[in-house]
Design a protein around this motif. Structure first.
Motif, PDB file in Angstrom:
ATOM      1  N   ALA A  13       0.832  -1.201   0.000  1.00 19.09           N
ATOM      2  CA  ALA A  13       0.000   0.000   0.000  1.00 19.09           C
ATOM      3  C   ALA A  13       0.867   1.252   0.000  1.00 19.09           C
ATOM      4  CB  ALA A  13      -0.912  -0.003   1.222  1.00 19.09           C
ATOM      5  N   GLY A  14       0.378   2.286  -0.658  1.00 21.44           N
ATOM      6  CA  GLY A  14       1.038   3.573  -0.613  1.00 21.44           C
ATOM      7  C   GLY A  14       0.627   4.344   0.623  1.00 21.44           C
ATOM      8  N   SER A  15       1.353   5.391   0.924  1.00 26.95           N
ATOM      9  CA  SER A  15       1.038   6.212   2.087  1.00 26.95           C
ATOM     10  C   SER A  15       1.441   7.645   1.787  1.00 26.95           C
ATOM     11  CB  SER A  15       1.766   5.707   3.329  1.00 26.95           C
ATOM     12  OG  SER A  15       3.171   5.751   3.132  1.00 26.95           O
ATOM     13  N   ARG A  16       0.951   8.567   2.576  1.00 25.24           N
ATOM     14  CA  ARG A  16       1.297   9.966   2.417  1.00 25.24           C
ATOM     15  C   ARG A  16       1.277  10.639   3.776  1.00 25.24           C
ATOM     16  NH1 ARG A  16      -4.362  12.170  -0.335  1.00 25.24           N
ATOM     17  NH2 ARG A  16      -5.566  12.243   1.609  1.00 25.24           N
ATOM     18  N   THR A  17       2.024  11.702   3.906  1.00 28.24           N
ATOM     19  CA  THR A  17       2.052  12.483   5.128  1.00 28.24           C
ATOM     20  C   THR A  17       2.224  13.944   4.749  1.00 28.24           C
ATOM     21  OG1 THR A  17       3.119  12.735   7.295  1.00 28.24           O
ATOM     22  CG2 THR A  17       4.551  12.198   5.429  1.00 28.24           C
ATOM     23  N   PHE A  18       1.577  14.829   5.478  1.00 25.19           N
ATOM     24  CA  PHE A  18       1.530  16.240   5.114  1.00 25.19           C
ATOM     25  C   PHE A  18       2.487  17.064   5.958  1.00 25.19           C
ATOM     26  CE2 PHE A  18      -2.563  14.591   3.798  1.00 25.19           C
ATOM     27  CZ  PHE A  18      -2.674  15.108   2.526  1.00 25.19           C
ATOM     28  N   ALA A  19       2.921  18.176   5.368  1.00 27.49           N
ATOM     29  CA  ALA A  19       3.799  19.114   6.064  1.00 27.49           C
ATOM     30  C   ALA A  19       3.277  20.521   5.834  1.00 27.49           C
ATOM     31  CB  ALA A  19       5.224  19.005   5.533  1.00 27.49           C
ATOM     32  N   GLY A  20       3.131  21.281   6.911  1.00 23.93           N
ATOM     33  CA  GLY A  20       2.837  22.696   6.785  1.00 23.93           C
ATOM     34  C   GLY A  20       1.497  23.023   6.168  1.00 23.93           C
ATOM     35  N   ARG A  21       1.222  24.317   6.097  1.00 26.82           N
ATOM     36  CA  ARG A  21       0.072  24.874   5.384  1.00 26.82           C
ATOM     37  C   ARG A  21       0.448  26.299   5.017  1.00 26.82           C
ATOM     38  NH1 ARG A  21      -5.364  23.529   5.187  1.00 26.82           N
ATOM     39  NH2 ARG A  21      -5.207  22.179   6.999  1.00 26.82           N
ATOM     40  N   ALA A  22       0.484  26.586   3.718  1.00 30.57           N
ATOM     41  CA  ALA A  22       0.955  27.879   3.239  1.00 30.57           C
ATOM     42  C   ALA A  22      -0.147  28.925   3.314  1.00 30.57           C
ATOM     43  CB  ALA A  22       1.469  27.754   1.815  1.00 30.57           C
ATOM     44  N   LEU A  23       0.263  30.191   3.224  1.00 29.33           N
ATOM     45  CA  LEU A  23      -0.698  31.289   3.200  1.00 29.33           C
ATOM     46  C   LEU A  23      -1.256  31.509   1.797  1.00 29.33           C
ATOM     47  CD1 LEU A  23       0.993  34.008   5.433  1.00 29.33           C
ATOM     48  CD2 LEU A  23      -1.312  33.106   5.754  1.00 29.33           C
ATOM     49  N   GLU A  24      -0.376  31.777   0.843  1.00 31.16           N
ATOM     50  CA  GLU A  24      -0.832  32.095  -0.513  1.00 31.16           C
ATOM     51  C   GLU A  24      -0.723  30.897  -1.438  1.00 31.16           C
ATOM     52  OE1 GLU A  24       0.325  34.839  -4.385  1.00 31.16           O
ATOM     53  OE2 GLU A  24       1.692  34.664  -2.702  1.00 31.16           O
ATOM     54  N   SER A  25       0.466  30.328  -1.550  1.00 28.92           N
ATOM     55  CA  SER A  25       0.689  29.246  -2.493  1.00 28.92           C
ATOM     56  C   SER A  25       1.945  28.487  -2.101  1.00 28.92           C
ATOM     57  CB  SER A  25       0.836  29.794  -3.922  1.00 28.92           C
ATOM     58  OG  SER A  25       1.946  30.673  -4.004  1.00 28.92           O
ATOM     59  N   VAL A  26       2.081  27.311  -2.677  1.00 30.14           N
ATOM     60  CA  VAL A  26       3.296  26.512  -2.539  1.00 30.14           C
ATOM     61  C   VAL A  26       4.007  26.572  -3.878  1.00 30.14           C
ATOM     62  CG1 VAL A  26       4.233  24.218  -2.119  1.00 30.14           C
ATOM     63  CG2 VAL A  26       2.272  25.019  -0.800  1.00 30.14           C
ATOM     64  N   GLY A  27       5.289  26.954  -3.865  1.00 26.08           N
ATOM     65  CA  GLY A  27       6.046  27.076  -5.101  1.00 26.08           C
ATOM     66  C   GLY A  27       6.744  25.786  -5.453  1.00 26.08           C
ATOM     67  N   VAL A  28       8.046  25.760  -5.308  1.00 25.62           N
ATOM     68  CA  VAL A  28       8.845  24.565  -5.566  1.00 25.62           C
ATOM     69  C   VAL A  28       8.585  23.538  -4.478  1.00 25.62           C
ATOM     70  CG1 VAL A  28      11.195  23.674  -5.788  1.00 25.62           C
ATOM     71  CG2 VAL A  28      10.610  25.917  -6.735  1.00 25.62           C
ATOM     72  N   VAL A  29       8.410  22.279  -4.855  1.00 22.19           N
ATOM     73  CA  VAL A  29       8.238  21.177  -3.905  1.00 22.19           C
ATOM     74  C   VAL A  29       9.134  20.036  -4.350  1.00 22.19           C
ATOM     75  CG1 VAL A  29       6.614  19.601  -2.783  1.00 22.19           C
ATOM     76  CG2 VAL A  29       5.822  21.819  -3.583  1.00 22.19           C
ATOM     77  N   GLN A  30      10.045  19.584  -3.468  1.00 19.25           N
ATOM     78  CA  GLN A  30      10.948  18.509  -3.848  1.00 19.25           C
ATOM     79  C   GLN A  30      11.218  17.584  -2.669  1.00 19.25           C
ATOM     80  OE1 GLN A  30      14.490  19.682  -5.952  1.00 19.25           O
ATOM     81  NE2 GLN A  30      13.289  20.176  -7.751  1.00 19.25           N
ATOM     82  N   ALA A  31      11.296  16.299  -2.976  1.00 16.70           N
ATOM     83  CA  ALA A  31      11.706  15.305  -1.989  1.00 16.70           C
ATOM     84  C   ALA A  31      13.228  15.208  -1.998  1.00 16.70           C
ATOM     85  CB  ALA A  31      11.088  13.954  -2.310  1.00 16.70           C
ATOM     86  N   LEU A  32      13.777  14.898  -0.848  1.00 19.90           N
ATOM     87  CA  LEU A  32      15.215  14.694  -0.743  1.00 19.90           C
ATOM     88  C   LEU A  32      15.496  13.761   0.423  1.00 19.90           C
ATOM     89  CD1 LEU A  32      17.011  17.629   1.059  1.00 19.90           C
ATOM     90  CD2 LEU A  32      14.526  17.608   0.791  1.00 19.90           C
ATOM     91  N   ALA A  33      16.713  13.272   0.495  1.00 18.35           N
ATOM     92  CA  ALA A  33      17.165  12.478   1.628  1.00 18.35           C
ATOM     93  C   ALA A  33      18.148  13.315   2.440  1.00 18.35           C
ATOM     94  CB  ALA A  33      17.829  11.196   1.148  1.00 18.35           C
ATOM     95  N   LEU A  34      18.049  13.235   3.768  1.00 15.32           N
ATOM     96  CA  LEU A  34      19.043  13.868   4.617  1.00 15.32           C
ATOM     97  C   LEU A  34      20.313  13.020   4.612  1.00 15.32           C
ATOM     98  CD1 LEU A  34      16.809  15.016   7.608  1.00 15.32           C
ATOM     99  CD2 LEU A  34      17.286  16.175   5.436  1.00 15.32           C
ATOM    100  N   ALA A  35      21.338  13.494   5.307  1.00  8.49           N
ATOM    101  CA  ALA A  35      22.624  12.804   5.268  1.00  8.49           C
ATOM    102  C   ALA A  35      22.534  11.367   5.775  1.00  8.49           C
ATOM    103  CB  ALA A  35      23.652  13.589   6.085  1.00  8.49           C
TER     104      ALA A  35
END
Length: 643
Positions: free
Chosen positions: A398-420
């Motif tokens: 199964a797939g899953s999702r989790t949310f982060a934040g809530r913007a005021l006007e819009s969300v611009g660039v959105v990218q996934a990354l891995a930390l070190a």
């Protein structure tokens, strides 16, 4: 402002899906400039943002975002690609504002200092339009770009150029791929540790707005020129493809033909084989795809579709077939003004014209995590909530999702990354005010600080309730504590504006072009309000209503006396216009359909922009066309059966 008000947009609504592990936000950073250069480079924990005449690096960690060094590259540098490998090898490529050259800087494996700037001068009269680059673990670099020059009576002439360098060496002479054409569009490179280089290109015909174009791949071995390209398949023109190369020369291409998501693969040293279908694709716009391939042949392909409101991720652990795609619900599309025409390819072609397309250079493939997941990033336009979506590598779960934040006007660039340490994270931008944005980061395992109580935001009565053509809606606003507020009309906060009250108290909200969205006579109009404390990480949302009226001088043409008469393979269409026209041209979209509802792609379509009271035009359509519809941007549509 009026054009933005009239533009058709699609928004997403919630759909159920499994929840993933919670993620927490770190403190944001605010930067000057535009966010079109913000990218996750591909090196764990490394982000890049614009800086004066160059770029600046930012380190993403669980403890927060840490500003790093800036690199000056050229006067008013416009970045095209900033790409790194996990071992630190990297390349930055772009152009100065005058587009007279391609500017490159390379970082060798190991992640030391960036090398001296390399300037690739263009020939006289040519200018760099699109610049893309790729780097291998070994330090091989390819830079590809599309350049253009003006041509008398025929518009711009374009060509595709590439320059390569071996590890530790200098760039060789630039090479031209193919012949000059008016509408070369896609330029997308990749390079392997073997020195083998790949470039994807597309070229549209000289006129019109074709829905599909041939997708071609150029291949070269180290030290030799590119050969004759091979045709991968027919690509939906609005759906940009993805390309990735592994260290051993294996390469994967993913693309959409508007019905299927396809992949074609090249084994090390071999040719690209026949494509394989991974799943269905939607023909509408709002499509992105990404591909990642590892050193052992593990791979993941993702495609996100705003039309059906879902993402799909297909992956494998070893070379060979991909597992079944995992679906992750994102939402359900809703057409502007509930008219499906504004979600069609025909509307896109009419509204944006038959120009030359360019494709974004900051896309990244799925992030493969140490615990066996593939992660991608997306955003919900309606919720303004960035989201990490996951699928098990190899499929079957199964797939899953989790949310982060809530913007005021819009969300611009959105990218996934891995930390070190391999932890999946999501980075995104939010506009603050003119030429400023906030860089946000959230990751699994981050413990957020407690958030301040939200301010109480109240509005007074409008300064004027009947709005003329050039008159903004002016609303008194009060906050009981320091606040940042963004508010606009309708569910989408159309023409919204910011108000910041650093000490709370009173201020005024101004919404331009509000008269176009107001009824006549006066009536209630929804006001969508998003607000937070200046130091809060996420916004709150509520709605209220304001009673306003459209002034008599506000342009609001209405179609009357619509007639459609068949003359062989042509349909003669005429209509009159009542209501105020204002100054300037008004758009009318004329379509022929098989049904009155016209829910799919129209059989024929045309756009007329003028300020007349009477119109006559001709549509070319066969006997399957039975109805003609004329739409204006704000007043809905008029439909007539063809006589």
């Amino acid at each position: 402002m009026l054009r933005a008000t009239l533009l058709a947009v699609a928004i997403l609504s919630v759909a159920p899906v499994a929840a993933a592990a919670a993620i927490g936000q770190v403190e944001p950073l605010t930067f000057r400039g535009y966010d079109d250069c913000v990218q996750a480079t591909g090196r764990p924990g490394e982000l890049v943002v614009p800086a004066t005449d160059g770029v600046r690096f930012v380190q993403a960690t669980r403890e927060g975002l840490k500003t790093g060094p800036a690199l000056r590259l050229a006067t008013r540098f416009e970045c095209g690609s900033v790409v790194s490998r996990a071992n630190g090898a990297g390349v930055i490529a772009g152009a100065p504002r005058d587009e007279s050259a391609v500017v490159v800087s390379v970082r060798e494996p190991g992640g030391g200092a960036w090398g001296a700037r390399v300037t690739i001068a263009l020939e006289a009269e040519w200018r760099a339009e699109v610049v893309r680059a790729a780097v291998s673990d070994r330090g091989d670099v390819i830079v590809s770009w599309r350049e253009a020059r003006s041509a008398p009576n025929t518009g711009s002439i374009r060509r595709v150029r590439v320059a390569r360098r071996s590890p530790g060496g200098d760039f060789g002479a630039a090479e031209t791929l193919g012949v000059d054409a008016h509408r070369h569009e896609l330029v997308l490179p990749a390079v392997a540790d073997t020195g083998e280089a790949f470039v994807l290109t597309t070229t549209a015909g000289d006129t019109g707005a074709p829905s599909h174009v041939p997708l071609r791949v150029w291949t070269a071995v180290e030290g030799a020129p590119f050969g004759t390209p091979g045709t991968v398949g027919s690509m939906r023109r609005e759906h940009g493809p993805a390309l990735a190369a592994a260290a051993d020369g294996r390469a994967l291409i993913a693309w959409s033909d508007g019905a299927s998501l396809n992949v074609t693969e090249r084994e090390p040293g071999g040719p690209f084989v026949a494509p394989v279908r991974l799943g269905e694709a939607d023909q509408r716009s709002g499509f992105t795809t990404g591909v990642t391939v590892g050193s052992a042949g593990e791979a993941s392909v993702s495609w996100v579709q705003s039309g059906p409101g879902e993402a799909q991720i297909a992956s494998r652990r070893t070379p060979g077939a991909f597992g079944p795609p995992t679906r992750i619900a994102l939402g359900t599309a809703r057409a502007y003004n509930k008219d499906p025409f504004f979600n069609t390819q025909a509307f896109q072609d009419l509204y944006f014209g038959g120009g030359t397309l360019s494709y974004g250079g900051g896309r990244r493939g799925p992030v493969l995590t140490p615990d066996g997941r593939a992660a991608i990033a997306s955003a919900q336009p309606e919720w303004l909530r960035p989201m990490l979506a996951f699928a098990p590598v190899g499929g079957g779960g199964a797939g899953s999702r989790t949310f982060a934040g809530r913007a005021l006007e819009s969300v611009g660039v959105v990218q996934a990354l891995a930390l070190a340490d391999g932890t999946p994270a999501i980075a995104w931008t939010e506009p603050v005010r003119a030429r400023r944005f906030r860089l946000q980061l959230a990751a699994e395992g981050v413990q957020e600080r407690p958030q301040p109580a939200p301010p109480r935001v109240t509005f007074g009565s409008p300064r004027s309730t009947t709005l003329s053509d050039q008159e903004p809606l002016r609303l008194p606003i009060t906050c009981n504590r320091p606040c940042v507020v963004f508010a606009g009309l309708g569910d989408d906060a159309t023409n919204g504006e910011f108000v910041t009250l650093p000490r709370g108290g009173r201020g005024e909200l101004k919404i331009e072009a509000a008269g176009y969205l107001a009824p006549r006579p006066a009536g209630p109009v929804k006001l969508t309000v998003r607000y937070r404390s200046p130091d809060a990480l996420r916004a709150h949302t509520r709605t209220t209503h304001v009673r306003i009226a459209r002034g008599a001088d506000v342009p609001h043409p209405q179609v009357t006396d619509l007639r459609a008469v068949r003359r062989g393979e042509s349909i003669r269409v005429s209509w009159r216009v009542t209501g105020p026209l204002g100054v300037g041209n008004w758009p009318y979209y004329i379509t022929a359909d098989a049904t009155r509802a016209g829910t799919g792609e129209p059989i024929a379509a045309r756009l007329i922009q003028d300020d007349r009271r009477r119109y006559t035009t001709t549509l070319r359509a066969g006997a399957d066309a039975r109805y003609v519809t004329v739409r204006t941007a704000l007043e809905g549509r008029a439909v007539v059966r063809i006589g």
